[in-house]
Design a protein around this motif. Structure first.
Motif, short mmCIF file in Angstrom:
data_model
loop_
_atom_site.label_atom_id
_atom_site.label_comp_id
_atom_site.label_asym_id
_atom_site.label_seq_id
_atom_site.Cartn_x
_atom_site.Cartn_y
_atom_site.Cartn_z
N PHE A 324 32.78 -30.17 44.05
CA PHE A 324 33.94 -29.69 44.80
C PHE A 324 35.13 -30.61 44.60
O PHE A 324 36.26 -30.17 44.32
N TYR A 325 34.87 -31.90 44.69
CA TYR A 325 35.91 -32.91 44.56
C TYR A 325 36.53 -32.88 43.17
O TYR A 325 37.74 -32.93 43.01
N LEU A 326 35.64 -32.78 42.15
CA LEU A 326 36.13 -32.75 40.79
C LEU A 326 37.02 -31.53 40.54
O LEU A 326 38.08 -31.62 39.93
N LYS A 327 36.53 -30.38 41.02
CA LYS A 327 37.31 -29.15 40.84
C LYS A 327 38.69 -29.29 41.46
O LYS A 327 39.71 -28.94 40.85
N ALA A 328 38.73 -29.84 42.67
CA ALA A 328 40.00 -29.99 43.37
C ALA A 328 40.91 -30.94 42.59
O ALA A 328 42.10 -30.66 42.39
N GLN A 329 40.34 -32.01 42.11
CA GLN A 329 41.09 -33.00 41.34
C GLN A 329 41.72 -32.36 40.11
O GLN A 329 42.87 -32.60 39.79
N ILE A 330 40.89 -31.57 39.40
CA ILE A 330 41.37 -30.98 38.16
C ILE A 330 42.46 -29.95 38.43
O ILE A 330 43.46 -29.87 37.73
N LYS A 331 42.24 -29.19 39.51
CA LYS A 331 43.25 -28.18 39.87
C LYS A 331 44.58 -28.85 40.16
O LYS A 331 45.63 -28.44 39.67
N SER A 332 44.53 -29.90 40.95
CA SER A 332 45.78 -30.56 41.35
C SER A 332 46.32 -31.45 40.26
O SER A 332 47.40 -32.02 40.39
N TRP C 321 34.35 -43.69 36.25
CA TRP C 321 34.30 -43.49 34.82
C TRP C 321 33.85 -42.07 34.48
O TRP C 321 34.41 -41.43 33.58
N VAL C 322 32.84 -41.57 35.20
CA VAL C 322 32.34 -40.21 34.98
C VAL C 322 33.47 -39.21 35.22
O VAL C 322 33.71 -38.30 34.42
N GLU C 323 34.18 -39.42 36.32
CA GLU C 323 35.30 -38.54 36.66
C GLU C 323 36.36 -38.57 35.57
O GLU C 323 36.82 -37.53 35.09
N PHE C 324 36.72 -39.77 35.14
CA PHE C 324 37.76 -39.95 34.12
C PHE C 324 37.35 -39.26 32.83
O PHE C 324 38.14 -38.53 32.21
N TYR C 325 36.09 -39.45 32.43
CA TYR C 325 35.58 -38.88 31.19
C TYR C 325 35.61 -37.35 31.25
O TYR C 325 36.02 -36.69 30.30
N LEU C 326 35.17 -36.82 32.41
CA LEU C 326 35.13 -35.37 32.55
C LEU C 326 36.53 -34.77 32.46
O LEU C 326 36.76 -33.77 31.79
N LYS C 327 37.47 -35.42 33.15
CA LYS C 327 38.85 -34.93 33.13
C LYS C 327 39.38 -34.91 31.71
O LYS C 327 40.00 -33.92 31.27
#
Lengths: 460, 460, 460
Positions: A324-332, C321-327
C-alpha cells in the motif's frame, strides 16, 4: 550404567537367581507388586509376605508367597510396602525382624503430613531393625512398565551404613542410580520430595501472569479500543501478533529488572542496619530465592519477542501495508531521502536488542544445573552479576532507543496515556540508577565491609 | 576437582612419588603403557610386569620393569592390562596375587561376547584376589595425550569395598571421576558400555529417515514433476528451501504424534486386558523406550522449519516474486482491499506455530539429563504429558489453520493428489481424537484404577 | 534433597538440637560466624572457641562461647575457621584435639600460594587429629543469607573415612551436596578451585578478541574508509549491523577451523616422530585443551550471525534500499527475468548456512556437561569428530557459495584488497585439505597403527 540418560534399562540382563540374593516384600499392593515384578525381572528371588498366603494370584510370576513371619526369616532385606497407618501390625513380628534391613518405601498424601517421617516412625516402632528410606521417589507405574523416562535417581537415607550399602546394591541392579542422603533424619525431606510440583516456580509464574494480563489490557485499550471508539476502525487483528509482541518484551524487561531489585534492596537494608547478621524480611527472602526462576521466565518471554519480531516481514498485515505504501509513494511520485541518522538509530536499536538477547541466552545456559555445577562461586557471581547487569543495561538501552524512534514518528499519546513501553522503563531505570549509586566508591566500600563481617556498633 | 567440565586435567600437579603409592601394571600393550605413563605423571611409582624385563624400552620413562612375580610383590594394586584370552597365564602366579587388588581394564570387541564378563572370569580364575573392574570406559589415546574432552567418568565395580576405595583413589588422582556401580555383577554392563553407539537413537533415526524420504518424494512429484509434465516449467530450484521447508514441518508433526501414540496404545491394551500386570508386546516396549529420542528428532526438524521459514524474505526467489507482483499491480492500477478476516487467519497461523515451537523447545530443555534429574516424577509427568499434548495441539492447529489459508488461495489438487500437509494431519488428529476419548470420565476412571493395580477378574 | 537445582534450601526444617549433634567452631571471623549461624539454623548445637569468651556479642544467637580448650572438649568435630598463618596457635591444644575431626575451611589468596596445602599443613602440625578439608568452595555471604544460587557442591577430602562421613553428614544437613575427592592429597586442588576465574576460557577469548578486532578494522577500511576517501560518501551507518554481520561469520569460521587444526598438527607430529609416546610441544597441548571453549565461542558468533542475518528485512537501510530500487525499476519500466540458476545459487547458500548452523548447535548441546557425561567415548568421538567436520565442511561451503554470488555482483576489489570473506576461507580450506590428505588410506593406516601403540624403531 549410564547414570544420567534414560536409555539404559537393562532389558538384556539374563536373570540368574542364584547370584542375586533373596528379597522379601511385605504388602501386595500396587507398589509392592510392581517392585516385586521388577526385582524378579532383574534376577532376584522375591518372597511376598501376606496375611493370606494362599490367595497368591496377584503376585508377579516367579515370586513366592508366604506368611509374614516365614517370609521375613528367608531374607535379610525386607521391603515394607504398606501404608504408615498399618505399621502397627508389624510390632508382633519385632523378634523376627530384629537385625534385618527394613526398606521404607511409603509416601504421604500431603507435605509434612506427620510430625515425624514414616521411616523414623517405623524405626521407633521396631527398635533393633535397620531402617532405610528408599524408592519412594520412583513411580510404581514406571517401575513396572520399564519406561522410566524421568529421573532414575533413588534417594536413600538410613543410620546404618552397611544396610544402606545393601539397598544401594539393589537400586543399582534395577538400573537406577542411588543417591545417599545421609542419616534417617533426611527421611522427612525425601518423603516430601515427590509431593512437590515446582514449588519455586509458583511465585514467578504468578508475577509473570499478573504483569502479562495488565500489559495486555493496557495495550488492548491503546491499540484496539481507542481506534474503535474515536475512529470506528476495527483493528482487532493486531491481537495475535502486534499486541503479543508488545506484551512479551515489556514483561520480560520488567521481570529482568525484578531479578536484580532484591539484591539492591538487600544492600540497602544492610547499609541501614549496619550489619549482615540479621535476617531479611520474609518477603525479601522468598523473592531472592526465586530470582533464577524469574530470570528464566523473562528469558522465555524474550525468546518469544525475538521470534515474533523476526516473523514480521512474513505477516499478511505487514506485506499489505508495504504494498500500500509503495503504491502511494509511486502515485505521488515522492522521493524519500536516505536519512543517515535514522539508519544509525534503527540499526543501533536492533543491534542492542540482539546483543541483549544473546547475553540473556548465555545467562540461561549458565543456569542449567550441570553448567552451574561446573563453575565455582567466583565464576558464577561473575556471570550472574556482571553479565546480568550488562544484559539489563543492553535491554533497557534497546527500549530507550526504540522509544527515541517512536518519539519522532507516530502519534504518541492516545487518551492521554503514554505508550506501554514508557511504563515498562520505570523499574529497569530505577534499578540501574540505584545500582549506580551503590557502586559509588564510598557506598560500595561500606557494603563490602559489612559483607565481610564488619558491624556498626550501636549501643543504644 | 571440577567434576563435570573437561577443563581440569591436573597438569600442574608436581609428582611426589613418596606420597602416592606404588602401582603395578601387567602388560606393556598400548593401554598398559598409556595408563602407566599417566600414573607416572601423577606421582605414582609404577612397576611393569613383563615376561622379558630387559626389553624395557617400551615403558614410559620413570617406570621400572620387573618379572611378573617380582613386580606383583612390590604393590598391593595390580592393573591387569592384558586381553581376556591370556588370563590363563596368570594362574601360576595365583600365590603371589592372593589378597591383592586386581584391576581389570579389558574390553571386548562385541557386545555380550562372552557369557560371563571378563572381570568375573578373572575372579573365578584367581580366587582369593579382589577384582575391581575399572578404566575400560576410558580411551588409551585420550589418557596418554591428556585430552580427555569426553566423559571423565570411570565406572567401577567390585565385591570388596576396600579394594574399590583404593582404586577410586587412583582414579581421582588421575583427574577422573569414579562412579561406583556396585558389585562385580555389574561388570558385564560396564564392559558393554563403551561398545555402544547410540543404541536408543537408531530406531528413531530410521523412522525419521524413512518419513523424510517419503515426504520428500511426494513433494518432489507435487512441486517439480507435475509442473514439468503439465506445463513444461522448470521449478527445480524449489528443492533446496521450499521443499525442504515442507518436509521438515510435516515429518516433525508426524514424529511428535508418534511420541504420544504408544502411550495411547498402551492404555487401550490395558483397558482391553483389564490389567496392567502383563507385559506389552515387544514392539510397543521398544517404541515406548525411544519416545524421548523421537521427540528430540522432531524438535530438530521443528527448529530447521523455524529457520527455513524466517529466512524466506531474504531468498532471491521470494524477492523476485514480490517485485514482479508489485510491478504487475502497479501496471494494472489494481487496488487490494485490506481483508480483516485474512489478517486474523494469517496472524493466528503464525502465532500458533511460534507458541508450538516455544513449548517444543521447553520440552527439549527439560529432557536434558541435568534438568530431568532435578525434577521429581510428578513434575516430569506434568511437563512431558501436559505440556507435550499442548505442543501437539498447537502444532496440529497451526497446520490446520495453514490448511485453511491454502484452501482459499492456490490450486489445491494436482494429479488428484492432496497437498502433503493434508496427509501429515492424519496421525496427529487420530492421536488427539483417541486421547480425547480416553480422557472421557468413564474411561479415564477405569484406566486410573487399572494403573493403581486393580484387575478385572476373568476366570474363564 | 534435590541435588542439582538451587531450589531446595531446607528453610522449613524445624531445628531439634537434641537430634543433630554438637559442633565446635574455632574462630569468630566472618566465615566462622556465617557457618555457625547456618548450623544453628539447621538444628545443631554450636559452640564457639574464642580467646575472649566474654566478648561474645558477635556470635549468632543460640550459640555458646567458651575458651578454645573447653569448647574442643564438648564436640568431636571442630571447624577450624582461622587463617593458615595462625595455625601455630593450635599446637598447645594438641592434647585436647587428639582424635578429633578437624575441618579445615581455609582459602588462600593466590593459586599455589604455599608448597603444601593448608589442610596438610594442619595435619602435620597436629598429628593424631583427623583433618578433613571442606566448605572452602562455599561463599560465607551465600551461606549466611541462604541464597546459594550457585553450585551447592561441597568438595571434601581427608584420610579418615569415618571422619569424612561425619563431615558429609553435616554438609547434607545444611542442604548442600558433599563430593568426596579422596585423600588429603587432593586438598591442594580443592584450595585452588575457588580462586580460578574461567582459566580455560582465557586463551580462546583472547584469540577471539584478536581476530574480531582485526576483521573489524579490515571491514571498516573496506566498507567505510574506502567509500569516504574515494567517493566522499558517508557510509558509517553500516558499522552497527552490516559490518558486525561480516565480522561474526568470518571469526566464527576461523575459530571453528582452529578447533580442528591442532588435531591435524598432532597427527602430523606423530607421523613425523613415528611414535605417540612423546609429549607434544607445550603450545599444542594448551591449544588441544581449549578446543571445546574455542568451539563454543565460535558457536556464539554463529548464533549472532544467524540473528543479524534474519533481522535484515526489518532494517531501515534495507527497506529504504528496496523501495528505492523498486521505484527506479518502475520508472525505467525494466523487466527482470527470473534466473533459475541464480535461484539455485542463492537458495543453496542459505540452505548450507542453515544446516551448518544446525549441526553447530547440535555440537554445542553435546558439549553440555550433563550430555557429554551421558555418552561414552565412542559416541563422543563420533559426534565431535564426524559431526564436527561435517559442520566445518558445510560452513566452508556456505562461504564459498556466498563468494560465488559476490563474484558475479558488486565491485570486488577495493584498494586492491580482497573482501574479508576471501581471507576467512584460508584456514578452513587448509584444514580441510590436510584432513583429506590424512584420510588417504596409506596415511590413515599409519596413524591408526601409531595411535594403537606401534613405534618406528630408529636406533641412531
Amino acid at each position: 550404567m549410564d547414570e544420567e540418560s534414560s536409555n539404559n534399562i537393562p532389558l538384556q540382563v539374563q536373570p540368574d537367581p542364584t547370584k542375586r540374593g533373596t528379597v522379601c516384600v511385605f504388602g501386595t499392593g500396587d507398589f509392592g507388586r510392581s517392585l516385586g515384578y521388577k526385582l524378579v525381572q532383574c534376577g532376584y528371588a522375591v518372597i511376598f509376605g501376606s496375611r493370606n498366603p494362599k490367595s497368591s494370584d496377584l503376585v508377579p510370576k516367579g515370586a513366592e508367597v508366604l506368611s509374614h513371619a516365614e517370609a521375613a526369616k528367608k531374607s535379610s532385606i525386607i521391603i515394607i510396602a504398606i501404608q504408615r497407618e498399618h505399621y502397627d501390625f508389624l510390632v508382633p513380628f519385632s523378634d523376627v525382624l530384629k537385625g534385618k534391613v527394613l526398606v521404607d518405601v511409603s509416601n504421604n498424601l500431603k507435605i509434612d503430613q506427620y510430625p515425624i517421617s514414616n521411616a523414623e516412625h517405623l524405626a521407633d516402632l521396631l527398635p533393633g531393625t535397620k531402617v532405610v528410606k528408599a524408592f519412594n521417589t520412583v513411580s510404581a507405574w514406571a517401575l513396572q512398565s520399564g519406561t522410566l523416562d524421568a529421573s532414575r535417581q533413588v534417594y536413600l537415607c538410613g543410620d546404618d551404613t552397611k544396610a544402606k550399602e545393601s539397598v544401594m546394591e539393589i537400586v543399582r541392579s534395577l538400573g537406577l542410580t542411588p543417591l545417599d542422603q545421609g542419616s534417617l533424619l533426611a527421611a522427612k525431606e525425601i518423603e516430601n520430595y515427590p509431593l512437590q510440583l515446582f514449588p519455586m516456580w509458583r511465585l514467578p509464574c504468578y508475577i509473570c501472569a499478573g504483569f502479562t494480563i495488565l500489559v495486555f489490557l493496557y495495550c488492548l485499550i491503546f491499540e484496539v479500543f481507542q481506534p474503535l471508539a474515536t475512529r470506528q476502525e476495527d483493528t482487532s487483528y493486531v491481537i495475535m501478533i502486534t499486541i503479543a509482541n508488545r506484551v512479551f518484551p515489556i514483561v520480560s524487561l520488567i521481570l529482568l529488572a525484578l531479578v536484580y531489585l532484591p539484591g539492591i534492596l538487600a544492600a540497602i537494608i544492610q547499609l541501614y542496619r549496619g550489619t549482615k547478621y540479621s535476617r531479611f524480611p520474609d518477603w525479601l527472602d522468598k523473592w531472592m530465592l526465586c530470582r533464577k526462576q524469574l530470570g528464566l521466565v523473562a528469558l522465555a518471554y524474550a525468546f518469544l519477542h525475538a521470534i515474533y519480531t523476526l516473523v514480521m516481514p512474513i505477516r499478511y498485515y505487514v506485506r499489505w501495508w508495504v504494498e500500500f505504501y509503495l503504491k502511494a509513494q509511486i502515485k505521488s511520485n515522492g522521493t524519500n531521502p536516505f536519512l543517515n541518522y535514522y539508519a544509525w538509530l534503527s540499526d543501533s536499536y536492533v543491534a542492542l536488542g540482539i546483543l541483549g538477547f544473546f547475553f540473556y541466552v548465555v545467562l540461561g545456559i549458565t543456569s542449567l544445573p550441570s553448567v552451574s555445577n561446573a563453575v565455582n562461586w567466583r565464576e558464577f557471581r561473575f556471570v550472574q552479576s556482571k553479565l546480568g547487569y550488562l544484559t539489563l543495561v543492553l535491554c533497557t538501552a534497546h527500549t530507550l532507543v526504540y522509544g527515541g524512534d517512536r518519539f519522532i514518528y507516530g502519534p504518541f499519546y492516545r487518551w492521554y496515556l503514554p505508550p506501554a513501553f514508557v511504563i515498562s522503563l520505570i523499574i529497569p531505570c530505577a534499578v540501574l540508577v540505584m545500582k549506580f549509586i551503590l557502586m559509588l566508591p564510598c557506598i560500595d566500600q561500606r557494603i563490602t565491609r559489612i559483607r565481610q563481617g564488619w558491624e556498626r556498633k550501636t549501643k543504644s
